[in-house]
Design an enzyme around this catalytic site. Structure first.
Site, PDB file in Angstrom:
ATOM      1  N   CYS A 197       0.863  -1.186   0.000  1.00 11.64           N
ATOM      2  CA  CYS A 197       0.000   0.000   0.000  1.00 11.64           C
ATOM      3  C   CYS A 197       0.899   1.235   0.000  1.00 11.64           C
ATOM      4  O   CYS A 197       0.938   2.010   0.958  1.00 11.64           O
ATOM      5  CB  CYS A 197      -0.927   0.011   1.217  1.00 11.64           C
ATOM      6  N   GLY A 247       4.516   7.057  -1.487  1.00 12.63           N
ATOM      7  CA  GLY A 247       5.855   6.515  -1.473  1.00 12.63           C
ATOM      8  C   GLY A 247       6.755   6.889  -0.312  1.00 12.63           C
ATOM      9  O   GLY A 247       7.962   6.601  -0.352  1.00 12.63           O
ATOM     10  N   GLY A 248       6.214   7.490   0.740  1.00  9.46           N
ATOM     11  CA  GLY A 248       7.057   7.901   1.860  1.00  9.46           C
ATOM     12  C   GLY A 248       7.855   6.760   2.461  1.00  9.46           C
ATOM     13  O   GLY A 248       9.072   6.865   2.668  1.00  9.46           O
ATOM     14  N   LYS A 249       7.186   5.652   2.765  1.00  7.88           N
ATOM     15  CA  LYS A 249       7.892   4.517   3.355  1.00  7.88           C
ATOM     16  C   LYS A 249       8.728   3.788   2.311  1.00  7.88           C
ATOM     17  O   LYS A 249       9.777   3.217   2.640  1.00  7.88           O
ATOM     18  CB  LYS A 249       6.896   3.579   4.035  1.00  7.88           C
ATOM     19  N   ASP A 267       0.060   0.144  -5.213  1.00  9.15           N
ATOM     20  CA  ASP A 267      -1.116   0.708  -4.538  1.00  9.15           C
ATOM     21  C   ASP A 267      -2.317   0.505  -5.447  1.00  9.15           C
ATOM     22  O   ASP A 267      -2.193   0.541  -6.675  1.00  9.15           O
ATOM     23  CB  ASP A 267      -0.920   2.194  -4.226  1.00  9.15           C
ATOM     24  N   ASP A 312       1.736  -0.418 -11.616  1.00 10.11           N
ATOM     25  CA  ASP A 312       0.423   0.150 -11.860  1.00 10.11           C
ATOM     26  C   ASP A 312      -0.630  -0.725 -11.176  1.00 10.11           C
ATOM     27  O   ASP A 312      -0.450  -1.949 -11.070  1.00 10.11           O
ATOM     28  CB  ASP A 312       0.162   0.192 -13.369  1.00 10.11           C
ATOM     29  N   ASP A 339       0.900  -0.894   4.799  1.00 14.40           N
ATOM     30  CA  ASP A 339       0.511   0.358   5.453  1.00 14.40           C
ATOM     31  C   ASP A 339      -0.984   0.511   5.187  1.00 14.40           C
ATOM     32  O   ASP A 339      -1.392   1.152   4.222  1.00 14.40           O
ATOM     33  CB  ASP A 339       1.316   1.523   4.866  1.00 14.40           C
ATOM     34  N   CYS A 371      -1.883   4.157  10.920  1.00 17.93           N
ATOM     35  CA  CYS A 371      -1.728   5.413  11.660  1.00 17.93           C
ATOM     36  C   CYS A 371      -2.976   5.620  12.516  1.00 17.93           C
ATOM     37  O   CYS A 371      -3.581   6.687  12.524  1.00 17.93           O
ATOM     38  CB  CYS A 371      -1.471   6.595  10.725  1.00 17.93           C
TER      39      CYS A 371
END
Length: 433
Positions: free
Chosen positions: A239, A243-245, A263, A288, A306, A359
């Protein structure tokens, strides 16, 4: 704009949010578009008033003895902006754009009234129906823990170790009084804004443009660190979102091995391409949503989930979300979490690990989802993540995370009060080899 106009604008925007059930960011953007005469300092000050009012509207209403929007905004101006009640009244004298505020006696009494005589949900600044859920996971100090979710948040950055190091970035951000994060070894923090100030736009800094750092909450950095990826591994960020993680994992793996970023929502995934290029990440393959991932089944050393969640841990940044959250929305998220866990588990190889992150601080989305998953997928067991936290993360004395017992193992929960981060839950599950 004078102060009276700013207060009136905040009341207008809050009314729009309540009436039309709109996200605060959208309401602020639309107000700015239709009031172009307002300068950047005006918009920033108005935004602070709106966010502060949303963060603490229940406790402000209790202390002001009124839940009218003008009383809530006055409370935000007095407390969050540090204005003396009399000074506030004097500043509005003769201002034709100023709203009608509570009388002077009520505003003066506000400073000395607390929430000790109020129900816990009022002091916690949360909806009543969430109070027992918070108490169940946060324990006897749950009101203080929940109230910390209404504080102004810091601006956290993650140093991209593919291109820089923390000392170099700290020196570049010295004008903003940036400091090293207490827990993340690659984290940098700029303190919460005060009064009507605003955080610096770090994305226009040369260091950001060169890929030296990314904006990422310290809790999110720790979640990626606790995934314990290493150079040469095969990893699926199931997930990936923006793209932060993914970027954090790439740096931890020193640009070796392979990360598959996936994702289900193409729009959420879209920003990842520019971020990967700026950060210099060469070991990431973006998939994709229509791509067939069958070739990855049973082949991944680590699968990071995530999961979609209610976002209760991010209420410092999205305070409007807590007033929109409903029991129906929670039930929808639980079903999505079960589905994504079942799907992601297919890609974990024997001996590999499934890392579940939200989160959220709600037990239903965290511990209960893992406990529900285990009977459906034989061969997975919960690891002791508390030991990893002590080894990889913790610095100094004292407990900095909640240890959550789950099916013979231990997960972790981070909170603003205990950990100094947004609220996060992390659990790692090992597939039998």
């Amino acid at each position: 704009m004078r102060l009276g106009g700013r207060l009136s604008a905040a009341i207008e925007i809050l009314s729009d949010i309540e009436t039309r059930h709109r996200p605060v960011a959208q309401a602020l953007k639309d107000w700015g578009t239709s009031h172009r005469f307002a300068g950047s300092k005006d918009r920033s000050a108005i935004g602070n008033l709106v966010y502060d009012a949303l963060r603490r509207k229940r406790s402000y209403a209790h202390r002001m003895e009124s839940d009218e929007l003008n009383a809530i905004v006055a409370a935000a101006a007095i407390e969050a902006m540090g204005l003396d009640p009399q000074a506030l009244a004097d500043a509005l004298e003769g201002d034709k754009f100023a709203p009608e505020l509570p009388d002077a006696a009520r505003m003066a009494a506000f400073l000395h009234k607390d929430v000790s005589d109020a129900p816990g949900a009022v002091g916690a600044d949360i909806p009543d129906w969430l109070a027992p859920k918070f108490e169940a996971v946060l324990g006897e100090n749950w009101v203080a823990e929940a109230a910390a979710l209404s504080d102004r948040p810091p601006l956290d950055l993650r140093v991209n170790t593919l291109k820089s190091d923390r000392e170099k970035v700290l020196e570049a951000l010295k004008p903003f009084d940036a400091t090293a994060c207490e827990l993340s070894p690659v984290g940098i923090r700029i303190a919460p804004i005060e009064a009507d100030g605003r955080h610096p736009n770090v994305q226009i800094e040369a260091g950001f443009q060169k890929g030296w750092f990314e904006v990422q909450d310290e809790g999110s950095q720790l979640a990626a660190l606790l995934a314990s990826t290493a150079p040469g591994m095969q990893v699926l960020d199931y997930c990936a979102g923006a793209g932060g993680k993914t970027l954090a994992l790439s740096a931890a793996m020193e640009n070796s091995g392979q990360i598959h970023a996936h994702d289900s929502d193409r729009q959420r995934l879209a920003p990842i391409y520019d971020r990967l290029k700026r950060a210099g990440c060469r070991n990431v393959q973006v998939h994709d949503p229509r791509d067939d991932l069958a070739g990855l089944e049973g082949a991944m050393d680590v699968v990071l989930v995530d999961a979609p969640c209610t976002g209760t841990g991010t209420w410092r940044r999205r305070p409007d979300a807590k007033w929109r959250l409903s029991e129906g929305a929670l039930e929808k998220r639980l079903a999505e979490q079960d589905a994504v866990l079942d799907e992601a588990a297919r890609y974990v190889k024997p001996g590999g690990r499934l890392v579940y992150v939200t989160c959220s601080i709600l037990g239903e989305e965290n511990r209960e989802r893992i406990e529900a998953f285990l009977p459906r997928r034989a061969g997975f067991g919960v690891e002791n993540l508390a030991a990893s936290f002590e080894t990889l993360v913790r610095q100094g004395e004292g407990t900095r995370a909640f240890h959550v017992p789950v099916a013979g193992g231990t997960a972790l929960m981070l909170t603003p009060l205990t950990s100094g981060t947004d609220g996060f839950f992390v659990s790692t599950l090992r597939r039998a080899g």
